[in-house]
Design an enzyme around this catalytic site. Sequence first.
Site, mmCIF file in Angstrom:
data_model
loop_
_atom_site.group_PDB
_atom_site.id
_atom_site.type_symbol
_atom_site.label_atom_id
_atom_site.label_comp_id
_atom_site.label_asym_id
_atom_site.label_seq_id
_atom_site.Cartn_x
_atom_site.Cartn_y
_atom_site.Cartn_z
ATOM 1 N N PRO A 11 74.906 -27.409 8.511
ATOM 2 C CA PRO A 11 75.674 -26.183 8.736
ATOM 3 C C PRO A 11 74.822 -24.957 9.050
ATOM 4 O O PRO A 11 73.751 -24.780 8.496
ATOM 5 C CB PRO A 11 76.428 -25.983 7.410
ATOM 6 C CG PRO A 11 75.715 -26.815 6.419
ATOM 7 C CD PRO A 11 75.120 -27.960 7.179
ATOM 8 N N ASN A 12 75.377 -24.161 9.948
ATOM 9 C CA ASN A 12 74.817 -22.866 10.361
ATOM 10 C C ASN A 12 73.630 -22.978 11.312
ATOM 11 O O ASN A 12 73.185 -21.971 11.862
ATOM 12 C CB ASN A 12 74.448 -21.989 9.145
ATOM 13 C CG ASN A 12 75.646 -21.735 8.253
ATOM 14 O OD1 ASN A 12 76.668 -21.271 8.745
ATOM 15 N ND2 ASN A 12 75.555 -22.062 6.973
ATOM 16 N N ARG A 19 70.556 -16.348 13.681
ATOM 17 C CA ARG A 19 70.734 -16.368 12.238
ATOM 18 C C ARG A 19 69.436 -15.979 11.541
ATOM 19 O O ARG A 19 68.414 -16.664 11.703
ATOM 20 C CB ARG A 19 71.077 -17.820 11.899
ATOM 21 C CG ARG A 19 71.029 -18.156 10.480
ATOM 22 C CD ARG A 19 71.109 -19.641 10.249
ATOM 23 N NE ARG A 19 71.254 -19.817 8.835
ATOM 24 C CZ ARG A 19 70.996 -20.923 8.196
ATOM 25 N NH1 ARG A 19 70.617 -22.002 8.846
ATOM 26 N NH2 ARG A 19 71.138 -20.974 6.897
ATOM 27 N N TYR A 24 64.160 -17.737 10.220
ATOM 28 C CA TYR A 24 64.246 -18.980 11.002
ATOM 29 C C TYR A 24 63.670 -18.875 12.418
ATOM 30 O O TYR A 24 63.602 -19.883 13.123
ATOM 31 C CB TYR A 24 65.717 -19.425 11.084
ATOM 32 C CG TYR A 24 66.297 -19.774 9.718
ATOM 33 C CD1 TYR A 24 65.867 -20.898 9.035
ATOM 34 C CD2 TYR A 24 67.274 -18.964 9.121
ATOM 35 C CE1 TYR A 24 66.386 -21.214 7.787
ATOM 36 C CE2 TYR A 24 67.797 -19.272 7.875
ATOM 37 C CZ TYR A 24 67.347 -20.396 7.219
ATOM 38 O OH TYR A 24 67.850 -20.714 5.981
ATOM 39 N N ASN A 75 67.764 -32.254 9.220
ATOM 40 C CA ASN A 75 67.725 -30.962 8.546
ATOM 41 C C ASN A 75 69.136 -30.754 7.998
ATOM 42 O O ASN A 75 70.026 -30.303 8.733
ATOM 43 C CB ASN A 75 67.340 -29.830 9.500
ATOM 44 C CG ASN A 75 67.246 -28.503 8.767
ATOM 45 O OD1 ASN A 75 67.701 -28.390 7.621
ATOM 46 N ND2 ASN A 75 66.678 -27.498 9.406
ATOM 47 N N ALA A 78 72.180 -26.278 4.268
ATOM 48 C CA ALA A 78 72.642 -26.005 2.900
ATOM 49 C C ALA A 78 73.062 -27.277 2.154
ATOM 50 O O ALA A 78 72.994 -27.325 0.913
ATOM 51 C CB ALA A 78 73.792 -25.011 2.937
ATOM 52 N N HIS A 81 70.963 -28.982 -0.660
ATOM 53 C CA HIS A 81 70.964 -28.560 -2.064
ATOM 54 C C HIS A 81 72.261 -28.905 -2.785
ATOM 55 O O HIS A 81 72.411 -28.595 -3.965
ATOM 56 C CB HIS A 81 70.724 -27.044 -2.138
ATOM 57 C CG HIS A 81 69.662 -26.571 -1.187
ATOM 58 N ND1 HIS A 81 68.344 -26.969 -1.309
ATOM 59 C CD2 HIS A 81 69.711 -25.771 -0.082
ATOM 60 C CE1 HIS A 81 67.638 -26.412 -0.324
ATOM 61 N NE2 HIS A 81 68.454 -25.681 0.433
ATOM 62 N N ASP A 88 73.918 -40.318 -0.426
ATOM 63 C CA ASP A 88 74.422 -41.699 -0.543
ATOM 64 C C ASP A 88 74.484 -42.382 0.818
ATOM 65 O O ASP A 88 74.173 -43.570 0.942
ATOM 66 C CB ASP A 88 75.798 -41.720 -1.207
ATOM 67 C CG ASP A 88 75.722 -41.479 -2.716
ATOM 68 O OD1 ASP A 88 74.598 -41.510 -3.266
ATOM 69 O OD2 ASP A 88 76.780 -41.266 -3.336
ATOM 70 N N GLU A 99 62.971 -35.602 6.372
ATOM 71 C CA GLU A 99 63.735 -34.364 6.130
ATOM 72 C C GLU A 99 62.905 -33.199 6.652
ATOM 73 O O GLU A 99 61.706 -33.124 6.380
ATOM 74 C CB GLU A 99 63.949 -34.266 4.615
ATOM 75 C CG GLU A 99 64.725 -33.085 4.127
ATOM 76 C CD GLU A 99 64.836 -33.115 2.589
ATOM 77 O OE1 GLU A 99 64.611 -34.191 1.945
ATOM 78 O OE2 GLU A 99 65.108 -32.045 2.022
ATOM 79 N N HIS A 101 62.763 -28.920 7.098
ATOM 80 C CA HIS A 101 63.273 -27.563 6.856
ATOM 81 C C HIS A 101 62.407 -26.586 7.636
ATOM 82 O O HIS A 101 61.173 -26.617 7.524
ATOM 83 C CB HIS A 101 63.246 -27.219 5.368
ATOM 84 C CG HIS A 101 64.125 -28.124 4.582
ATOM 85 N ND1 HIS A 101 65.494 -28.028 4.624
ATOM 86 C CD2 HIS A 101 63.835 -29.191 3.809
ATOM 87 C CE1 HIS A 101 66.011 -28.990 3.883
ATOM 88 N NE2 HIS A 101 65.031 -29.715 3.382
ATOM 89 N N ILE A 102 63.065 -25.732 8.388
ATOM 90 C CA ILE A 102 62.355 -24.760 9.221
ATOM 91 C C ILE A 102 61.611 -23.759 8.340
ATOM 92 O O ILE A 102 60.450 -23.435 8.577
ATOM 93 C CB ILE A 102 63.368 -24.045 10.140
ATOM 94 C CG1 ILE A 102 63.994 -25.064 11.108
ATOM 95 C CG2 ILE A 102 62.718 -22.888 10.892
ATOM 96 C CD1 ILE A 102 65.253 -24.567 11.811
ATOM 97 N N SER A 103 62.294 -23.271 7.327
ATOM 98 C CA SER A 103 61.686 -22.287 6.422
ATOM 99 C C SER A 103 61.003 -23.003 5.260
ATOM 100 O O SER A 103 61.265 -24.180 4.994
ATOM 101 C CB SER A 103 62.760 -21.344 5.894
ATOM 102 O OG SER A 103 63.668 -22.055 5.056
ATOM 103 N N ARG A 108 61.575 -19.333 -1.418
ATOM 104 C CA ARG A 108 62.835 -18.594 -1.346
ATOM 105 C C ARG A 108 63.569 -18.656 -2.683
ATOM 106 O O ARG A 108 62.941 -18.790 -3.726
ATOM 107 C CB ARG A 108 63.646 -19.151 -0.169
ATOM 108 C CG ARG A 108 62.885 -19.004 1.166
ATOM 109 C CD ARG A 108 63.657 -19.576 2.323
ATOM 110 N NE ARG A 108 64.912 -18.850 2.534
ATOM 111 C CZ ARG A 108 65.891 -19.290 3.331
ATOM 112 N NH1 ARG A 108 65.761 -20.433 3.991
ATOM 113 N NH2 ARG A 108 66.990 -18.583 3.462
ATOM 114 N N ARG A 112 66.987 -23.312 -3.807
ATOM 115 C CA ARG A 112 66.541 -24.096 -2.645
ATOM 116 C C ARG A 112 65.407 -25.048 -2.992
ATOM 117 O O ARG A 112 64.963 -25.842 -2.159
ATOM 118 C CB ARG A 112 66.113 -23.168 -1.505
ATOM 119 C CG ARG A 112 67.253 -22.369 -0.924
ATOM 120 C CD ARG A 112 66.815 -21.544 0.280
ATOM 121 N NE ARG A 112 67.696 -20.404 0.441
ATOM 122 C CZ ARG A 112 68.849 -20.412 1.127
ATOM 123 N NH1 ARG A 112 69.248 -21.503 1.739
ATOM 124 N NH2 ARG A 112 69.596 -19.321 1.209
#
Length: 144
Positions: A11-12, A19, A24, A75, A78, A81, A88, A99, A101-103, A108, A112
């Site tokens: 999402p997002n 954003r 990001y 990625n 949200a 978390h 699953d 996995e 993550h950009i940030s 943070r 997170r």
Amino acid sequence: MSKLIYILNGPNLNLLGKREPEIYGSATLADVETSCAVLATEIGLRTRFLQSNAEHQLVDWIHEAREDASGIIINPAAFTHTSVAVLDALKMFDGPVIEVHISNVHQRESFRDHSYVSHRSDGVIVGLGIHGYELALRHMAKVA
Ligand code: DQA
């Protein structure tokens, strides 16, 4: 036929570039898709690049990946978390899972720090910006 790698985005991330650019960056998700597709051709892979804001859609794509993908780069945004459902689904996938993550999530908010998805991920790339996707693909070329 070259191996297919699913690259899933949560999402997002459709608003990447607009954003919170201070976190990001200014590249869009379309930029990431293009750079992944170019690199994949160079290193002998194919990619299916997808984004959804809906948890069930990500779960469905992970189910599909069981049939036709050699590896998954994800990625989960949200859902990283929060989502036992994504975890699953990934547990039913037999190939490598990376996995991204950009940030740097660990710099943070403390919520997170925890990733449900990491319970299944073979590797995690955090905080290297969108370059993390390319690094994940290069790793897939070795292990998928
Ligand atoms: C993110 C980090 C997550 O904590 C956040 O919810 C995102 C993006 C990242 O790429 O840095 O949406 O996964």
